[in-house]
Design an enzyme around this catalytic site. Sequence first.
Site, mmCIF file in Angstrom:
data_model
loop_
_atom_site.group_PDB
_atom_site.id
_atom_site.type_symbol
_atom_site.label_atom_id
_atom_site.label_comp_id
_atom_site.label_asym_id
_atom_site.label_seq_id
_atom_site.Cartn_x
_atom_site.Cartn_y
_atom_site.Cartn_z
ATOM 1 N N HIS A 1 56.447 -12.326 24.728
ATOM 2 C CA HIS A 1 57.802 -11.910 25.086
ATOM 3 C C HIS A 1 58.753 -13.087 25.282
ATOM 4 O O HIS A 1 59.968 -12.944 25.199
ATOM 5 C CB HIS A 1 57.742 -11.058 26.353
ATOM 6 C CG HIS A 1 58.885 -10.112 26.516
ATOM 7 N ND1 HIS A 1 60.134 -10.334 25.990
ATOM 8 C CD2 HIS A 1 58.957 -8.920 27.169
ATOM 9 C CE1 HIS A 1 60.928 -9.325 26.306
ATOM 10 N NE2 HIS A 1 60.238 -8.456 27.016
ATOM 11 N N GLU B 1 63.111 1.470 7.711
ATOM 12 C CA GLU B 1 62.282 2.003 6.637
ATOM 13 C C GLU B 1 61.539 0.860 5.960
ATOM 14 O O GLU B 1 62.150 -0.074 5.449
ATOM 15 C CB GLU B 1 63.116 2.769 5.620
ATOM 16 C CG GLU B 1 62.265 3.422 4.553
ATOM 17 C CD GLU B 1 63.032 4.409 3.694
ATOM 18 O OE1 GLU B 1 62.445 4.915 2.721
ATOM 19 O OE2 GLU B 1 64.206 4.664 4.006
#
Length: 430
Positions: free
Chosen positions: A160, A378
């Site tokens: 992170h 996508e």
Amino acid sequence: MENLKLVKKTVVHPEKPTRRRRIFLSNIDLGLIAYQESVSFFDPPQINFVEACEKLNRALERLFVHYDFFAGRLVPSLGDGQRLEIECNGAGVVVVAAETETKLSQLGDLMAPKPDFKQFTGFLNEANEEEMEIKDMPLLFIQLTQLGCGGVAFASRYNHCVLDGVAVREFQANMAALTLGKDMMLIPNPDRTMFRARNPPLINHPHHEYSKPIQCKSNATFVQPSIYDRTHLIHLPPHRIANIKKATMRDGKKLNCTTFQAVAAKIWKARSVASGMEDERISTMLFPVDCRKRVVPQAPIGFSGNALIPGFARVSVKELKEEEDYVLVEKVKEGLERLDDEYVRSSIDWLEVNKGVPCREDSFSLVAWWRLGLEEDEFVWGKSKCNTPVSLKPGLVYLLPGLTDEGGLNICLELPNDQIREFHRLMMEG
């Protein structure tokens, strides 16, 4: 995970040599040296799994020419051995192809973290990870898994300290575009020096969003995972969210507030009361706030680092029980509005002096996961059905998107069964 099989495990490097350099890590980054895991699910794709894996690897090779810092390693700073920074050395990231007999239909609700999801990161931990030096740990692991039904799970495990959720969203959009043979959507800028502490530090505000490590006392109700029965998912349909916002009336007029502000205030009260906190305790709710456009000058387009500062709202449990809804919403709004440039600089300086951590005493963090839009991209193997954390860490509450055909939001949290029943009742009343 007995059905999980390793197909191939490789280390992917940038497709061409990148400039050797070091990336400064801000105090915001340094407070987030921990791994975050998430998974996305896809219906059976039009291309075969081997081809999908090949296209992913080629896309990543191109991607890490620009995200060379993600392909690097954490090392002690040359200027201050007590700090870490990223060395862009092209060491690469771990990419795994795997397969499982598990079918999408067997996983049940895909929106909530659950133990079954751990199989989709099953090969993303190094065997001797606890003994490894930090300089040898990859900053990113990716696993593409073919399910028994032909569907696909795409999971990532990343440190992170490299990126926050906003930057991860941009990273993933770039990755998706490259798998389709398109160009990068946005060029990343990993320079975090704009978030460097001032010299000397200047702390102008009290920072209740942080705790000094030696003062960080744990409240069992909020942070110990051993008492929890399981992860719960509570759906707020659109009409319930509308009613929660409608309840924020002041002098007969509805308060001008966002969905997040209204729902956050309701969760704050319900969780604090349901967990049985005593009236005199101070309950603190933290929520990450994107400060890219709040600092002066603003962070550049494509900023790839951590710019999420904890906002907070805090009052006594007695006030939570007795105050009108609009008062609690105002507290949440204040928590957002106080984060201007000077407050952000003061918080970074506070971290420089105190080396603190996000407040953990009588507190929890509310993360608006649904705002990230991680399910919108996508890839060459299709568009995601949903994206969710693999597990729920103690002290976190996630706001996840509702199903496409239902709308609304899902509250994901862990509480014992008796407390979750009370939490549900409080969320649905009024």
